[in-house]
Design an enzyme around this catalytic site. Structure first.
Site, PDB file in Angstrom:
ATOM      1  N   ASP A   1       4.741  -5.310  -5.319  1.00 21.73           N
ATOM      2  CA  ASP A   1       4.578  -6.152  -4.132  1.00 21.73           C
ATOM      3  C   ASP A   1       5.416  -7.410  -4.335  1.00 21.73           C
ATOM      4  O   ASP A   1       5.054  -8.294  -5.108  1.00 21.73           O
ATOM      5  CB  ASP A   1       3.099  -6.496  -3.964  1.00 21.73           C
TER       6      ASP A   1
ATOM      7  N   ASP B   1      -0.012  -1.923  -5.883  1.00 17.23           N
ATOM      8  CA  ASP B   1      -1.145  -1.596  -5.016  1.00 17.23           C
ATOM      9  C   ASP B   1      -0.925  -0.196  -4.463  1.00 17.23           C
ATOM     10  O   ASP B   1       0.107   0.078  -3.843  1.00 17.23           O
ATOM     11  CB  ASP B   1      -1.237  -2.617  -3.880  1.00 17.23           C
TER      12      ASP B   1
ATOM     13  N   ASP C   1       2.400  -6.967  -9.195  1.00 18.99           N
ATOM     14  CA  ASP C   1       1.247  -6.341  -8.553  1.00 18.99           C
ATOM     15  C   ASP C   1       1.654  -4.976  -8.025  1.00 18.99           C
ATOM     16  O   ASP C   1       2.621  -4.858  -7.266  1.00 18.99           O
ATOM     17  CB  ASP C   1       0.743  -7.228  -7.410  1.00 18.99           C
TER      18      ASP C   1
END
Length: 392
Positions: free
Chosen positions: A295, A100, A98
């Site tokens: 992440d 972000d 992930d």
């Protein structure tokens, strides 16, 4: 969010889902499913520990329940609907990454626009794919725009599906450059003669083939190229900006680089002790520039719930969209994920938080108050809490 706004968004999400085609992930019946409905109040309530058997056909479920967010698990289980993780019977998990924009060191929150944040996140995605494809040799990758501020990458290679958390953390540390030591990147061998150093001679090289060693080599060579293109006084001044490099070492390192450029191209960093010290210092720049700031909890969590591609993101109204690898460069996260359902007509919204909105190739600067805008812009503003539904 006011009831009028919530009801409007829920209804329009349902309209979208009744027309959309959503492809579930592999082994969908072995995964846990979860969703967040359009509920009253400031918070969100996750409904989870559901199996596909509980939900029914995914497209029917989406059209019927009109959820705000939809998720499925990276993990595969014997009993995906069991109410505790220990009772589910874990079989394996995808390796999920992930990115972000909110967590990227290069993003300046409050200054960077949404478009700028997404552009920086796409750059980080390219670096992540470089690690996954070139360093690890994965080719079974699913790339997904999250519908919000970033991207997900799913790896379903059979070799990694049974990795436990500690092994997944090692993958995280590698792509983030955590704990990377320069000496670990250097190949050392004894050679005849001095090899630019006092005897006994050791030739120390950086690999030019791949991995962090090749990244360090590329960065080192780029710095050398810049230095050699400068006036000597400017090059020496720049070298002395590095900790531990005084005038003498700067002069020695620059002369060594100028006299031994072909050796540096081949990876030999033992052209002079001062240059070796410089190469070691440059590793910090390499890690900062080339790491993929993923992440960590998402990748290490074998039970993680992740957004369903093809669903809508309840915080933006954009589609969580799969991206073909060959289409990544052309993919525009502010155009391609705009649902067709929300295109082609205007609505009225009560803007509460004005400012810039860049979406579907257009740019809008909106003031607070009643505004008539394209529906995809209105949905975006309402979903992000920047507007309420106005009276038509």
């Amino acid at each position: 969010m006011e009831e009028r706004t919530r009801a409007y968004l829920r209804g329009r999400f349902g309209d979208h889902y009744r027309q959309a085609s959503v492809t579930p992930p592999p082994a969908a019946n072995e995964r846990e499913w979860g969703f967040i409905p359009w509920t009253e109040g400031p918070g969100e309530t996750m409904v989870r520990h559901r199996s596909l058997l509980d939900l029914g056909e995914i497209e029917d479920f989406l059209g019927r329940r009109k959820p705000r967010h939809v998720y499925f698990s990276a993990g595969r289980y014997d009993e995906p609907s069991a109410s505790t993780m220990s009772d589910k019977g874990w079989r394996s998990s995808d390796l999920v990454f992930d990115l972000d924009a909110d967590h990227l060191p290069s993003v300046v929150l409050g200054e960077d626009s949404y478009a700028e944040m997404l552009a920086k996140c796409k750059d980080a995605l390219r670096r992540l794919l470089d690690f996954l494809e070139d360093d690890f040799g994965f080719d079974d990758l699913t790339i997904v725009f999250s519908g919000g501020r970033g991207y997900h990458v799913h790896v379903r290679d059979e070799r990694i599906r049974h990795l436990e958390r500690d092994a997944r953390r090692e993958v995280v540390d590698y792509v983030r450059g955590i704990g990377l030591e320069f000496d670990e990147l250097v190949d050392e061998e004894s050679v005849a003669g001095t090899a630019g150093r006092s005897s006994p001679a050791q030739k120390r090289t950086l690999s030019t083939e791949g991995g962090w060693s090749a990244r360090a080599h590329r960065h080192m060579l780029a710095v050398v190229d810049d230095l050699l293109a400068m006036e000597e006084a400017d090059a020496l001044e720049q070298l002395q900006e590095y900790d531990g490099i005084g005038e003498g070492k700067a002069t020695a390192a620059l002369n060594a680089a100028r006299s031994n450029y072909e050796q540096l191209e081949a990876g030999n960093i033992d052209v002079h002790p001062a240059f070796y010290q410089l190469a070691k210092i440059l590793l910090h720049e390499v890690v900062a520039a080339d790491n993929a700031p993923i992440d960590e909890p998402v990748t290490t969590d074998t039970n993680r719930l992740i957004r369903l591609p093809g669903s809508l993101h309840g915080g933006s109204g954009l589609e969580v969209q799969r991206i073909d690898r060959d289409d990544l460069d052309a993919f525009d996260p502010l155009v391609d994920p705009v649902p067709e359902t929300f295109r082609g007509h205007d609505i009225t919204v009560e803007v509460t938080d004005g400012g810039l909105v860049e979406l579907d190739g257009d740019s809008f600067t909106l003031e607070a108050g009643n505004q008539t805008v394209p529906e995809h812009v209105g949905v975006f503003l309402m979903a992000r809490g920047r507007a309420e539904k106005g009276k038509e």
